[in-house]
Design a protein around this motif. Structure first.
Motif, mmCIF file in Angstrom:
data_model
loop_
_atom_site.group_PDB
_atom_site.id
_atom_site.type_symbol
_atom_site.label_atom_id
_atom_site.label_comp_id
_atom_site.label_asym_id
_atom_site.label_seq_id
_atom_site.Cartn_x
_atom_site.Cartn_y
_atom_site.Cartn_z
ATOM 1 N N LYS A 184 30.212 0.902 -66.056
ATOM 2 C CA LYS A 184 31.454 0.964 -66.808
ATOM 3 C C LYS A 184 32.305 -0.263 -66.478
ATOM 4 C CE LYS A 184 33.871 4.713 -67.201
ATOM 5 N NZ LYS A 184 34.623 5.954 -66.842
ATOM 6 N N LYS A 185 32.161 -0.727 -65.247
ATOM 7 C CA LYS A 185 32.981 -1.852 -64.808
ATOM 8 C C LYS A 185 32.391 -2.414 -63.526
ATOM 9 C CE LYS A 185 37.798 -2.978 -63.641
ATOM 10 N NZ LYS A 185 39.185 -2.505 -63.730
ATOM 11 N N TYR A 187 33.863 -5.450 -60.603
ATOM 12 C CA TYR A 187 34.937 -6.409 -60.345
ATOM 13 C C TYR A 187 34.840 -6.978 -58.946
ATOM 14 C CZ TYR A 187 37.495 -2.403 -58.260
ATOM 15 O OH TYR A 187 37.878 -1.312 -57.505
ATOM 16 N N ASP A 198 37.378 -9.191 -63.441
ATOM 17 C CA ASP A 198 37.027 -7.859 -63.921
ATOM 18 C C ASP A 198 36.115 -7.976 -65.134
ATOM 19 O OD1 ASP A 198 39.083 -5.505 -62.786
ATOM 20 O OD2 ASP A 198 39.864 -7.538 -62.618
ATOM 21 N N ASP A 200 34.669 -5.355 -67.839
ATOM 22 C CA ASP A 200 34.705 -3.989 -68.343
ATOM 23 C C ASP A 200 33.724 -3.816 -69.493
ATOM 24 O OD1 ASP A 200 37.150 -2.390 -67.096
ATOM 25 O OD2 ASP A 200 37.806 -4.459 -67.367
ATOM 26 N N TYR A 201 32.836 -2.841 -69.364
ATOM 27 C CA TYR A 201 31.911 -2.480 -70.440
ATOM 28 C C TYR A 201 32.499 -1.246 -71.116
ATOM 29 C CZ TYR A 201 28.966 -5.474 -67.535
ATOM 30 O OH TYR A 201 28.472 -6.516 -66.791
ATOM 31 N N THR A 202 33.260 -1.461 -72.190
ATOM 32 C CA THR A 202 34.100 -0.393 -72.720
ATOM 33 C C THR A 202 33.353 0.612 -73.583
ATOM 34 O OG1 THR A 202 34.728 -1.720 -74.649
ATOM 35 C CG2 THR A 202 36.102 -1.921 -72.679
ATOM 36 N N THR A 216 32.428 -5.957 -74.317
ATOM 37 C CA THR A 216 32.734 -6.364 -72.950
ATOM 38 C C THR A 216 34.062 -7.109 -72.938
ATOM 39 O OG1 THR A 216 30.416 -6.544 -72.327
ATOM 40 C CG2 THR A 216 31.978 -7.749 -70.979
#
Length: 257
Positions: A184-185, A187, A198, A200-202, A216
């Motif tokens: 999901k993320k 970082y 960061d 983020d794979y939204t 992303t």
């Protein structure tokens, strides 16, 4: 020109997608308590099993001075090559990344670069190799999470992993989806230099029984600076024959970093 390289770098830290998107269905209370070892094992098992990727991306780049969008074609032959072509009416750049080197040229600027991954290390602030870049692109952990013992917590409706002993120069964290165990993320934080990256794979999609990040969002922050890159996939195909033409034209000026 550094911005072009940063865009290239973050594209390498990018995403893919198309077709149906997966929904986040697991509530916090429903997340099972799993050992870090089991979460690591399931995350590694979720890795991409195809051979090739052929995608069209929509990219938006924003910092304090610029806000621009352009299209990118991305082709990947797993474990061998990542090929990129950026356009905004005309071709802005072409790039070819292999385990041995990074090659780049700009028909717009009439210049080129060929060299090792030192360029990406300077931009990202940490050592990086082809395998790590490919993992980030596919929604997998940037570092080998099976090499070191991990700790696990439940954070933001996900399993959060981090090494029991963090790397010397930065701290790294992975948030893993409890349904399919893709990221999901992830970082990285460098407290000393006040830097943070960061990824983020939204959202994810499922196509041909494979899961890939649909969108992303990459945010890089350091003292008094920020960069935001939003990447979405317009179309994608897997396991097709790929053509990756790449030849630096004669007469272009070499870029020295």
């Amino acid at each position: 020109m550094k911005k072009v390289y940063f865009i290239l770098t973050t594209l390498i830290i990018a995403t893919l997608s198309s077709c149906k998107s997966t929904k986040e269905t697991t509530s916090t209370s429903a997340i099972k308590n799993l050992s870090a070892r089991k979460v690591v094992k399931r995350h590694l098992a979720s890795n991409f099993e195809g051979n090739t990727i052929d995608a069209k991306l929509k990219v938006r780049y924003k910092d304090k001075k610029e806000d621009i969008g352009f299209s990118v074609k991305m082709k990947i032959k797993k474990d061998e090559v990542i090929w990129l072509k950026g356009t905004k009416i005309i071709t802005v750049f072409k790039a070819k990344i292999t385990p041995e080197k990074v090659s780049f040229y700009s028909p717009y600027k009439k210049n080129y670069f060929e060299g090792d991954f030192t360029m990406l290390k300077k931009l990202l602030g940490f050592d990086v190799n082809f395998e790590q870049l490919q993992n980030m692109l596919l929604g997998q952990a940037v570092l080998n999470i099976s090499e070191n013992k991990q700790k696990v917590d439940i954070v933001n409706r996900s399993y959060q992993l981090h090494p029991k002993k963090q790397p010397l120069l930065f701290d790294i964290f992975y948030q893993i989806h409890p349904d399919h165990y893709k990221l999901k993320k992830q970082y990285l934080v460098n407290q000393l230099k006040e830097q943070r990256l960061d990824i983020d794979y939204t959202d994810y999609i499922k196509k041909d029984n494979l899961l890939f990040p649909k969108r992303t969002v990459i945010t890089a922050k350091e003292k008094n600076k920020f960069t935001n890159i939003n990447i979405e996939v317009r179309s994608i195909n897997f396991n097709t024959n790929l053509e990756m033409p790449f030849r630096i034209p004669s007469g272009y000026k070499e870029i020295k970093l």
